[in-house]
Motif scaffolding. Sequence first.
Motif, PDB file in Angstrom:
ATOM      1  N   TRP A  88       0.715  -1.103   0.092  1.00  0.00           N
ATOM      2  CA  TRP A  88      -0.040   0.193  -0.165  1.00  0.00           C
ATOM      3  C   TRP A  88       0.950   1.311   0.034  1.00  0.00           C
ATOM      4  N   GLU A  89       0.325   2.290  -0.790  1.00  0.00           N
ATOM      5  CA  GLU A  89       1.282   3.388  -0.983  1.00  0.00           C
ATOM      6  C   GLU A  89       0.243   4.586  -1.395  1.00  0.00           C
ATOM      7  N   THR A  90       0.458   5.674  -0.993  1.00  0.00           N
ATOM      8  CA  THR A  90      -0.349   6.880  -1.345  1.00  0.00           C
ATOM      9  C   THR A  90       0.617   8.182  -1.919  1.00  0.00           C
ATOM     10  N   PRO A  91       0.395   8.726  -2.672  1.00  0.00           N
ATOM     11  CA  PRO A  91       1.431  10.038  -2.751  1.00  0.00           C
ATOM     12  C   PRO A  91       0.739  11.221  -1.987  1.00  0.00           C
ATOM     13  N   PHE A  92      -0.335  11.069  -1.434  1.00  0.00           N
ATOM     14  CA  PHE A  92      -0.635  12.263  -0.579  1.00  0.00           C
ATOM     15  C   PHE A  92      -0.333  12.125   0.654  1.00  0.00           C
ATOM     16  N   ALA A  93       0.143  13.657   1.127  1.00  0.00           N
ATOM     17  CA  ALA A  93       0.966  13.425   2.429  1.00  0.00           C
ATOM     18  C   ALA A  93       0.153  13.531   3.760  1.00  0.00           C
ATOM     19  N   PHE A  94      -0.867  12.667   4.256  1.00  0.00           N
ATOM     20  CA  PHE A  94      -1.667  12.440   5.350  1.00  0.00           C
ATOM     21  C   PHE A  94      -0.707  12.109   6.606  1.00  0.00           C
ATOM     22  N   GLU A  98      -3.720  10.782  10.833  1.00  0.00           N
ATOM     23  CA  GLU A  98      -4.774  10.689  10.172  1.00  0.00           C
ATOM     24  C   GLU A  98      -5.409   9.411   9.560  1.00  0.00           C
ATOM     25  N   VAL A  99      -4.327   8.785   8.915  1.00  0.00           N
ATOM     26  CA  VAL A  99      -4.674   7.493   8.230  1.00  0.00           C
ATOM     27  C   VAL A  99      -5.048   6.490   9.266  1.00  0.00           C
ATOM     28  N   MET A 102      -8.817   7.163   9.864  1.00  0.00           N
ATOM     29  CA  MET A 102      -9.699   6.618   8.978  1.00  0.00           C
ATOM     30  C   MET A 102     -10.368   5.323   8.902  1.00  0.00           C
ATOM     31  N   THR A 140       4.025   9.372   3.863  1.00  0.00           N
ATOM     32  CA  THR A 140       4.872   9.249   2.492  1.00  0.00           C
ATOM     33  C   THR A 140       6.346   9.333   2.953  1.00  0.00           C
ATOM     34  N   LEU A 151      -0.623   0.228   8.723  1.00  0.00           N
ATOM     35  CA  LEU A 151      -1.853  -0.242   8.170  1.00  0.00           C
ATOM     36  C   LEU A 151      -2.396  -1.372   9.010  1.00  0.00           C
TER      37      LEU A 151
ATOM     38  N   ARG B  75      -6.641  10.024  -8.136  1.00  0.00           N
ATOM     39  CA  ARG B  75      -5.824  10.159  -7.411  1.00  0.00           C
ATOM     40  C   ARG B  75      -4.398  10.732  -7.921  1.00  0.00           C
ATOM     41  N   SER B 326       7.593  10.967  -5.211  1.00  0.00           N
ATOM     42  CA  SER B 326       6.297  10.480  -4.897  1.00  0.00           C
ATOM     43  C   SER B 326       5.221  11.184  -3.857  1.00  0.00           C
ATOM     44  N   TYR B 329       2.572  16.232  -1.587  1.00  0.00           N
ATOM     45  CA  TYR B 329       2.018  17.138  -0.955  1.00  0.00           C
ATOM     46  C   TYR B 329       2.605  16.767   0.562  1.00  0.00           C
TER      47      TYR B 329
END
Lengths: 279, 329
Positions: A88-94, A98-99, A102, A140, A151, B75, B326, B329
């Motif tokens: 799992w990866e996300t480019p959005f800097a939560f 916060e994660v 969720m 990130t 996770l 995304r 990657s 933000y």
Amino acid sequence: MAGPILAVEGLSFSFGKRPVLADLNFTVPTGGFTGIVGPNGSGKTTLLKCLNKALPPTRGRITFMGQDLAGIKLRALARQIGVVPQQWETPFAFTVREVVMMGRFPYLRRWAGARQEDRAVVEEAMRATNTWMLADRLVTELSGGERQRVLIAQALAQTPCLLMLDEPTSYLDVNQTLEICTLLTNLIRTKGLTVLAVFHDLNLAARYCQRLIMLKEGRIYAQGAPEAVLSSPNVTAVFGVETVVGAEPFNGRPHLYFSLPQRKERSTNRRQERSSGAE
Amino acid sequence: MKTKTKYRLLLAGLIMGVGLTGLAALSLGPVPLSFPLDSFQAKILFDLRLPRILLALMVGAALAVAGVLFQGLFRNPLADPYVLGTSSGAAFGATIAVFSGMNLRFFGLSARPLFAFGGALLATALVYSLGRSGRRPALTMMLLAGIAVGAFFSAMTSLLLFFRQQELAKIMFWMMGGFAYARWAEVRIVLPYLGGAFLYSWSLARQLNLLLLGEEKAHQLGLAVGDFQRRIVMTASVLVAAAVSVSGAIGFVGMVAPHIVRLLIGPDHRSLLPASALAGGLLLLVADTLARILLYPVELPVGVLTSFIGGPFFLYLLSLLQKGRSDWY
């Protein structure tokens, strides 16, 4: 003793015309650690996806806590089943906090904020997974092992009664691996959690699981106690490696030693075929 | 500094910026104002400048919110109504409504935004179904599909231009975008769509956050992903249609404004949506004011101006992506 948490009858799944799972029948007992093992491509991940309603079975029936899985709403299901994916990866800097928060999504009302209770659950989940000190870090910027623990914290924040993990320890070092497995074992003991996990590492499965389901080419090849399932002939038939079963010295659980079968003859033949083909 | 404090400061700053720029924009123009206002000056102020300022703010807000929705859906921070072809689709729909000469009304609503909505929805649905080959919306596919769909709808609009050359000025307006025709009627067209779509998006902020974790993870946390994505496509199309039907296709506001806001306060949609709406409004108001005064007495189309800023900005984001960064933000 309560009935099984999951009961699977005649489950089949196909991607288009390619069958992936064929006629699976098994139950997962409530409480305890059940493992799914099998070579790559044997349908382990697909099976897990059918069990958490990410993929609809082509045939068959899945019963979760006595209810037909197909009739349970996703939001209600997310309060009962937590899933930890393989990658799992996300480019959005939560932030990590916060994660993990969720994980409370299935409990929160549309406009309402997190309640004190939600914050308490999140903190407990993070302390249990040793991620509390990461709370204000950005997801990130985490290492693979840290991300995996976040996770698991998120899944625990769902306060599920069943936790599904897809190869939870592939990115972890040996210390983190044992810590995660010990954590899961503790949760099973203290909270009555049921854990269903896909394992790549047969020895890890042998050491922590009370029950194993062994898949080969989308079918169940064996199921039952690890001592019975991970027998030398079974492992040889399913994984194609020669196997000697020993005992792991710390607590006497089965430990497997592997060797590739002797293939000298065949590879010589193949080389001869290739050279004759080139002429 | 805590994110919440940053968010409050940003909101306060944006509101102040909007107020100051609004005052400046009210006082700037070919007719000098003197107090007390005579009836001509009052007419200029209240029937021309004020609705124009409000419209620029609302269109900027609508485009920025649509941008946020598209970026969440794909995304991908490069998604924007203009880049995805949604604006071209909406412009085509609006052009048809105007040139079929109708003053059609459905339930008291003007036909223009409805036709624009049809075009926007069609374009977005096309790009979305093409742009997500496999499990993840792929960047290359999304951009290429956006280019193709945008070019197709622009060509259709040009075709209308070819048949109705006497209407050249009006069609050019749809294609370039601007506020030269902004009156109170336009404000009344946009307001309900913008207000409704914004509140609806905001109520889905938590779901949008989940979507940023990926479809699989969102599903595991209890979100019916497919259904939710369709709602987002619809809502974003409503916003783009409302914006385009009064001001034509204005590019890049939907990309620039959310990007800057994310850099300042992070990706949480609960604060990202309102802050981006304000930032988009402010950005477009500044751009429109500049468009009015830069080459005075000639007025630049504001769409040309935003593309001047937005084009290089897009390339800059693309170069970041090339370097394999990657952490956006």
